[in-house]
Design a protein around this motif. Structure first.
Motif, PDB file in Angstrom:
ATOM      1  N   GLN A   1      35.948  74.897  12.329  1.00 37.49           N
ATOM      2  CA  GLN A   1      37.175  75.554  12.735  1.00 37.49           C
ATOM      3  C   GLN A   1      37.105  76.833  13.877  1.00 37.49           C
ATOM      4  O   GLN A   1      37.829  76.875  14.703  1.00 37.49           O
ATOM      5  CB  GLN A   1      38.183  75.760  11.742  1.00 37.49           C
ATOM      6  CG  GLN A   1      38.638  74.642  10.834  1.00 37.49           C
ATOM      7  CD  GLN A   1      39.706  75.120   9.947  1.00 37.49           C
ATOM      8  OE1 GLN A   1      40.925  75.808  10.213  1.00 37.49           O
ATOM      9  NE2 GLN A   1      39.637  74.768   8.683  1.00 37.49           N
TER      10      GLN A   1
ATOM     11  N   ILE B   1      44.064  72.030   8.612  1.00 35.00           N
ATOM     12  CA  ILE B   1      43.638  72.324   9.867  1.00 35.00           C
ATOM     13  C   ILE B   1      44.640  72.954  10.915  1.00 35.00           C
ATOM     14  O   ILE B   1      44.046  73.655  11.656  1.00 35.00           O
ATOM     15  CB  ILE B   1      43.039  71.010  10.531  1.00 35.00           C
ATOM     16  CG1 ILE B   1      42.425  71.088  11.987  1.00 35.00           C
ATOM     17  CG2 ILE B   1      44.210  69.976  10.738  1.00 35.00           C
ATOM     18  CD1 ILE B   1      41.136  71.805  11.955  1.00 35.00           C
TER      19      ILE B   1
ATOM     20  N   TYR C   1      41.962  80.866   8.731  1.00 37.78           N
ATOM     21  CA  TYR C   1      41.271  79.499   8.737  1.00 37.78           C
ATOM     22  C   TYR C   1      41.516  79.179   6.985  1.00 37.78           C
ATOM     23  O   TYR C   1      41.288  79.778   6.075  1.00 37.78           O
ATOM     24  CB  TYR C   1      39.846  79.662   8.815  1.00 37.78           C
ATOM     25  CG  TYR C   1      39.382  80.337  10.341  1.00 37.78           C
ATOM     26  CD1 TYR C   1      39.533  79.190  11.131  1.00 37.78           C
ATOM     27  CD2 TYR C   1      39.180  81.395  10.562  1.00 37.78           C
ATOM     28  CE1 TYR C   1      39.212  79.662  12.635  1.00 37.78           C
ATOM     29  CE2 TYR C   1      38.870  81.913  11.950  1.00 37.78           C
ATOM     30  CZ  TYR C   1      38.925  80.929  12.727  1.00 37.78           C
ATOM     31  OH  TYR C   1      38.582  81.520  14.195  1.00 37.78           O
TER      32      TYR C   1
END
Lengths: 496, 496
Positions: free
Chosen positions: A206, A253, A248
């Motif tokens: 990510q 996501i 994060y």
């Protein structure tokens, strides 16, 4: 020393304190060790007090009044500075010092009380403080202008020139056109994309995607950086030092992707302001609403577009081959625009988001019109969210206690969130008349979009008011119809 | 307000500025974006100037003198503060403002000139600035005390109470006993452990080892943190906020390990100072020499001991199984104590390090005694390093231009590096009389060593002078014999 030089010299001092406070705050929000808080709060209290003492001193007040009485002697930019300084002065100068100190203490104490109340879903333990905060805010607004509706004064604090009259028109339009549309969409929202949205995504990958986004959006890394924080934000000390954070989550996501793009909107605005304003009162973005219009524009109008995912799905697949293997770019587009009636504002999607703001505006308006009291808040809240979105909180943590703003004395702030999205839509249509936005996105040329915004809007910093900017950028006054049109077009396509 | 309260109030202001400057500096050294430097230097110049203006104001000077003339009225701790404040005042008060400003400008400009000179190994381009810096420093020292050798005044700046007389005795003892011993060892130093020292070590695994070390050395993570920087350092704003940096090199494992442990020494000292000194002039470590004694003690006396590697080699093997598979704990001990005659001070090992300092002390002493001039520096340097270590620089980059200190006006600073190591050895022997240091290391109980140092030394901050502390900790005055004894014992064992 001329009066103007004296003004500059004085501002230099305030700017140095503010610079220090900004970096201390950045540090505190991104890495400072836990036990550092005690020393920090002593030091920041001291530096803040120094600013307050400067800005409420007789000497300063005399200087500002003298400048104000001789505005004809100066050019337009300096006149705008004088007017800003005069207004800032008027907002605090009539507050008795003991009331100001008591209020700061009340706000300080209320943070922990609100946090605990939220954790325990115990509105009763916070209500007393909330009432005091509201009373102080009304009182302070009346000290500033006893003939104006206090809530109008507050609205103007966060968005220069906005009043209940204009916000009423805005929200009435949303109520009329958008509420029924949202209810319609909610009925049809059946593709959840749960396995795409909530799969396991490694934080390392990510991070790589966020770094990729920084470059795709042409973020100037020599004049900024990205870090992490619990609540993403963007802070700047000058256009050459603009910092954003993201968040994060391993199992969601879109948290990091859209936090990063949202903050990139704020950051791009700040990076593109002319440095000529650095030592003036005209540095930085002009208002909360215009700032939010930029973050929302990048996040939603660009980042949640089909063209965006058609362009960047390959990179996404490269980083997350397992998670994405059964999907196409269009799935990413739909998943990132998944609509759901949720209780929590900060988790809301683009379409239902304004409903959350509308209800907060309704409540603030009624509170300051003294139509309701703090006793009524939980039930008023729950009834309104049910009316707008058809869901009802099980407890006050997911209702009236969810946001930090009121405990911090920020009334009149919420409406700028929705206003920003509406500005963004109007700017979007104006931009499309001059450049092919979709094509630019597909050609990985977001720099061209940045340049357009720099020329039309960003470069001016606070040297123009939100209304002047909207006129300059879109060639007409703010009109909520573009926002409604944009949402209807986009979500009609997604949900047929 | 009493005079003491006035003193506190004034100090509060200075402390708030210093707090801000410390955090701004931390930011600048660890993450600030490149283009932020311009705004930062304007802002820090402003904040520094404010401190200077306070500390040179007539009002401040009067207050300090009045306190100084009535010291009998106050307790010992406050008397020490008054004396410190008086000395700091005397050091700057006689410097004409224009000379001070010119000097600050000279130092500012000299940074880049030195950097370029070092890069191009062009001493000639730096010599002129260096001469001016030396002249200013001599002049300023004479403004403070026209009857004292200027170099003695400078030595006292960095180590309270130290003079050339005492440093001469110290370095003479090293010259007599240590130089021949070092030459002997250098002849025998044939186990290079190159493949252990300079193998490829992943940065990620090195980071893991550094984190492991933080816990093994009982670093309080709630009151501090670790980051990275080009030159490792430790900064603190209070004992509850102590931050260190380290440096990871892929092909040299000992860089991060010993930078981390060295800085942990500084950090542990600062974390263990009593918070009662926070708002006084007695906060922070008492001197450069005592600070360096703590970093060197942790780095060398603990970190480069056989017991240390016998205890932590397992963890090292776990992280670096390939690189370590043919080695034993004793190899790590020997590799980390590998002796080599090098030209660069900051790369020197524990044994040859004092030779590098000796030569700098010799040169500074001769410069300020006007026995040599800046014209002579390169050849004097090269001759001395050859005399002490048997190596000769090929150019001035690896000779007289290697250190930043002189370009920054820091004369009298270098000797504290060697003094710190010597203090460390004396403290080490005193400690061993009371606790079994080797056993504590093997039992992974470095906390016990921390506690001993806290009780005997750390807690006092700057409330005691270096000489008082050495007496308190070791029950005798500083004596270089312990340092020589320690180095001879250790390296005789390693190199037979």
């Amino acid at each position: 020393m001329t009066l103007q030089e004296k003004f500059r010299e004085n501002l230099k001092k305030v700017k140095a304190y503010q610079y220090a406070l900004t970096l201390i705050g950045w540090d505190s929000n991104t890495e400072a060790p836990r036990n550092s808080f005690k020393r920090r709060s002593e030091m920041t209290a001291y530096l803040s007090k120094e600013i307050f003492l400067i800005q409420t001193s007789k000497e300063y007040s005399n200087m500002i009044h003298e400048l104000y009485n001789h505005m004809d002697d100066y050019d337009d930019l300096f006149v705008r500075e004088i007017k800003k300084a005069k207004k800032d002065l008027d907002k605090i100068v009539n507050i008795p010092e003991d009331e100001f100190i008591e209020y700061r203490k009340l706000i300080n104490d209320s943070q922990i009380i609100w946090e605990d109340a939220k954790k325990n879903s115990d509105y009763g333990s916070f209500k007393g403080n909330l009432k005091k905060i509201i009373d102080y805010n009304r009182k302070f607004a009346l000290y500033y202008d006893k003939d104006t509706n206090p809530y109008d004064t507050m609205l103007d604090d966060y968005e220069e020139g906005m009043t209940t009259k204009e916000y009423d028109e805005f929200f009435d339009a949303l109520k009329k056109d958008l509420v029924p549309f949202v209810k319609d969409v909610l009925k049809k929202s059946n593709h959840q994309y749960k396995e795409l949205r909530n799969n396991h995504y490694s934080i390392e990958k990510q991070k790589e995607f966020s770094q990729y986004l920084l470059d795709e959006f042409a973020f100037n890394r020599k004049s900024g950086l990205i870090k992490e924080s619990v609540h993403p934000f963007t802070w700047n000390t000058s256009p050459e030092d603009v910092r954003l954070t993201t968040k994060y989550l391993e199992d969601y996501i879109f948290s990091s992707i859209y936090s990063t793009i949202h903050e990139l909107g704020h950051a791009t605005y700040e990076q593109q302001i002319s440095t000529e304003f650095d030592d003036t009162l005209l540095s930085g973005g002009t208002s909360m609403g215009i700032h939010e219009s930029q973050s929302r524009f990048y996040e939603n109008n660009i980042g949640r577009s089909l063209a965006f995912w058609q362009t960047h799905f390959n990179k996404f697949k490269e980083l997350f081959p397992e998670q994405s293997k059964t999907y196409q770019a269009e799935d990413m587009f739909k998943a990132s625009n998944h609509v759901e009636a949720s209780l929590i504002r900060i988790e809301a999607d683009e379409l239902t988001y304004p409903m959350h703001i509308m209800l907060r505006y309704d409540i603030e308006r009624m509170l300051f019109n003294q139509e309701i009291s703090v006793d009524d808040l939980p039930s008023v809240w729950n009834n309104l969210i049910e009316k707008y979105l058809g869901v009802r909180p099980k407890n006050d943590s997911e209702g009236v206690l969810q946001d930090v703003h009121w405990s911090d004395g920020m009334f009149g702030y919420f409406p700028t969130y929705a206003l920003g999205s509406a500005y963004a839509a109007q700017i979007y249509y104006a931009m499309k008349k001059e450049i092919d936005v979709e094509k630019m996105i597909k050609e990985r040329n977001i720099k061209a979009i940045n340049n357009w915004l720099k020329e039309k809007l960003h470069q001016f910093g606070s040297s123009k008011s939100p209304k002047e900017l909207m006129l300059l950028v879109t060639k007409e006054a703010f009109d909520p119809k573009y926002y409604i049109q944009y949402l209807k077009e986009k979500y009609s396509k997604i949900y047929n």
